[in-house]
Design an enzyme around this catalytic site. Structure first.
Site, mmCIF file in Angstrom:
data_model
loop_
_atom_site.group_PDB
_atom_site.id
_atom_site.type_symbol
_atom_site.label_atom_id
_atom_site.label_comp_id
_atom_site.label_asym_id
_atom_site.label_seq_id
_atom_site.Cartn_x
_atom_site.Cartn_y
_atom_site.Cartn_z
ATOM 1 N NE ARG B 24 -1.313 2.445 2.943
ATOM 2 C CZ ARG B 24 -0.770 3.541 3.454
ATOM 3 N NH1 ARG B 24 -0.671 4.642 2.741
ATOM 4 N NH2 ARG B 24 -0.304 3.532 4.698
ATOM 5 C CG ASP B 25 3.387 4.219 2.971
ATOM 6 O OD1 ASP B 25 3.158 5.163 2.196
ATOM 7 O OD2 ASP B 25 4.039 4.350 4.025
ATOM 8 C CG HIS B 216 4.724 4.716 9.280
ATOM 9 N ND1 HIS B 216 3.999 3.736 8.623
ATOM 10 C CD2 HIS B 216 5.263 5.479 8.295
ATOM 11 C CE1 HIS B 216 4.089 3.914 7.317
ATOM 12 N NE2 HIS B 216 4.849 4.981 7.093
ATOM 13 C CG HIS B 218 8.842 8.036 5.931
ATOM 14 N ND1 HIS B 218 8.232 8.691 4.897
ATOM 15 C CD2 HIS B 218 8.009 7.026 6.284
ATOM 16 C CE1 HIS B 218 7.069 8.105 4.635
ATOM 17 N NE2 HIS B 218 6.914 7.101 5.469
ATOM 18 C CB CYS B 249 11.679 7.588 -5.916
ATOM 19 S SG CYS B 249 13.149 7.118 -6.848
ATOM 20 C CG ASN B 258 7.574 3.673 3.977
ATOM 21 O OD1 ASN B 258 7.078 4.250 4.938
ATOM 22 N ND2 ASN B 258 6.972 3.591 2.809
#
Lengths: 310, 310
Positions: B24-25, B216, B218, B249, B258
């Site tokens: 999904r992400d 979560h 990054h 990207c 991520n």
């Protein structure tokens, strides 16, 4: 420039000394030799960015590391900079060359494993230590600071996991020779935070003061900064890093890049730990070097900040 | 395959649940839409690699995320897999679509900042919460598990550092609506470990149980794994990650990748924390997806292991 919010964490050192290895460890594996003038400019820019310790070059035999064969030319070009400029010396001949140029800090390069000692130095671990003994003794007699690098402190490509007592023994031997500080190297990047904590605890349990310990992590498996955090939590305040993550090519078969100085500075700044480094100038330096080398920096911080408006 | 030596550290969870967000992400920002069959194969391979929670898709309006416009086709192709398959639902219409297909876990996507709420949802923070209220209530009434994502928990591109009480307020509101768990998002990757610790402490001080918290991160500035370590040290045992580091990207203007699941698994394995994931199969899955997408995985672990002999 975006910067992290400063939120200190309990139990960390108030100040961290970054031992910048880019000019030596970062450039020694470059396929195309970097011109001496570019290296000198690199060292100068790193100093201007606020790094206080910049490992400048290595007085190894040019046959083994042709990329650093210009040590005699380079060192005098940077010697007057107001920073510490350690240089690697593999043996007495290397020490002679470094002392002749007025070097005030040298480093020897030992191995925690027999396999790497054999591969890198063509000696057993103890034969290598015996080779370093007069190097360290003469350096100390000349009032020169000595760092002892120790490779393969966590894993070894031939031997697998390296037992803690084996690492402790060689650390102890290096300190007994007279080394002022140690750099614990995860040469193949396999360490994880619990392993880091365990090694530091094993060393301090044997009476090694934490303030002689530095850590040198490779980001092969992305663990370098988490491992650094674990080391800081145990009181380590010297961290090796390479501007832009230079050293080993992240796109090559064996990815063994150094921890990027910028990623480290980002974390330390967020933690409110003083390093004296101007992150913007450091990123600009790594961008300049990346342009010279013709490939982007593998540092995530360099990539992120170099795409932002100032 | 080289693996880290297992050296547990004190005070960490015995088991960590990885919430895999790659399908999904990871894929929602791909320029070229990935065929539904490839997505289904991706989810299946992730489940076979041992991941127990795989966020499969999003029932957002196809106009906003055309890459995931095939949610109705995809979900039935993976629904029988023996893993949890949460799906994102932006509103009641999305919930209707998810429930019609038998989804047992849904997630809503809130913001800790007004700027991002406006940019992403065209609502104030409280208007967004009001929109989610019937979504959560109806999901709970149907016996469906609800995750609440919270974006911009640390920094915001428009507002800068985000005050802790502001994040705590929205977390509290999401729990009051009935969310079963929260995912604290560092959407722009600016967090550092002390900030992570401070936010978790602020939440638990307000009575939020740590076991409803997920993180979560990054890796925009290379901090994701160090931040994860800090969260684990505070007892968090749910960590979001994306296979191969998919999502955003790393070569694009705004690098917002991520945390790579492989880098996380490497650290957890080294720490002796059980995840149930077969790292070799996971790396093979990310290599397969990287080949499909036509660019290498940004995960350092994927790069290192994919170049080694088995």
């Amino acid at each position: 420039m975006t910067l992290p919010m400063e939120v200190p964490a309990a139990g960390l050192p108030a100040r961290v000394r970054i031992h910048e290895v880019g000019p030596r460890d970062g450039l020694q594996n470059e396929k195309a030799t970097v011109p001496t003038a570019v290296k000198a400019e690199f060292v100068r820019r790193l100093a201007e960015a606020g790094l206080t310790t910049v490992e400048a070059t290595s007085f190894v035999h040019p046959r083994w590391v042709p990329q650093l064969a210009d040590a005699e030319e380079l060192f005098p070009q940077v010697a007057a900079l107001p920073v510490d400029l350690p240089v690697l010396v593999p043996n007495e001949r290397g020490l002679d060359r470094a002392l002749a140029l007025g070097a005030r800090r040298v480093a020897v390069f030992a191995s925690a494993t027999e396999s790497f000692a054999k591969a890198n130095l063509n000696r057993t671990v103890d034969e290598a230590l015996a080779m370093f003994a007069p190097v360290v003794a003469r350096a100390k007699a000349a009032g020169v600071h000595v760092r002892g690098y120790l490779s393969m402190c966590f894993g070894d490509p031939w031997e697998g996991a390296v037992p803690l007592p084996q690492v402790v023994r060689v650390c102890r031997a290096l300190l007994d020779l007279g080394c002022d500080e140690l750099s614990l190297g995860d040469t193949i990047g396999v360490a994880t935070p619990g392993h880091v904590t365990a090694l530091i605890d094993a060393l301090t349990a044997e009476g090694v003061p934490v303030d002689v310990l530095g850590v040198h992590f490779h980001d092969t498996y992305g663990q370098a900064l988490a491992n650094t955090l674990a080391a800081l939590q145990r009181g380590v305040s010297t961290v090796d890093a390479s501007a832009g993550g230079l050293g080993g090519c992240p796109y090559a078969k064996s990815a063994t890049g150094n921890l990027a100085t910028e990623d480290l500075v980002w974390m330390l700044r967020g933690l409110g730990i003083d390093t004296g480094v101007d992150l913007g100038r450091l990123v600009a330096t790594s961008e300049w070097m990346a342009a010279h080398l013709g490939r982007p920096s593998p540092s995530r911080t360099v990539r992120a900040l170099s795409h932002q408006e100032p």
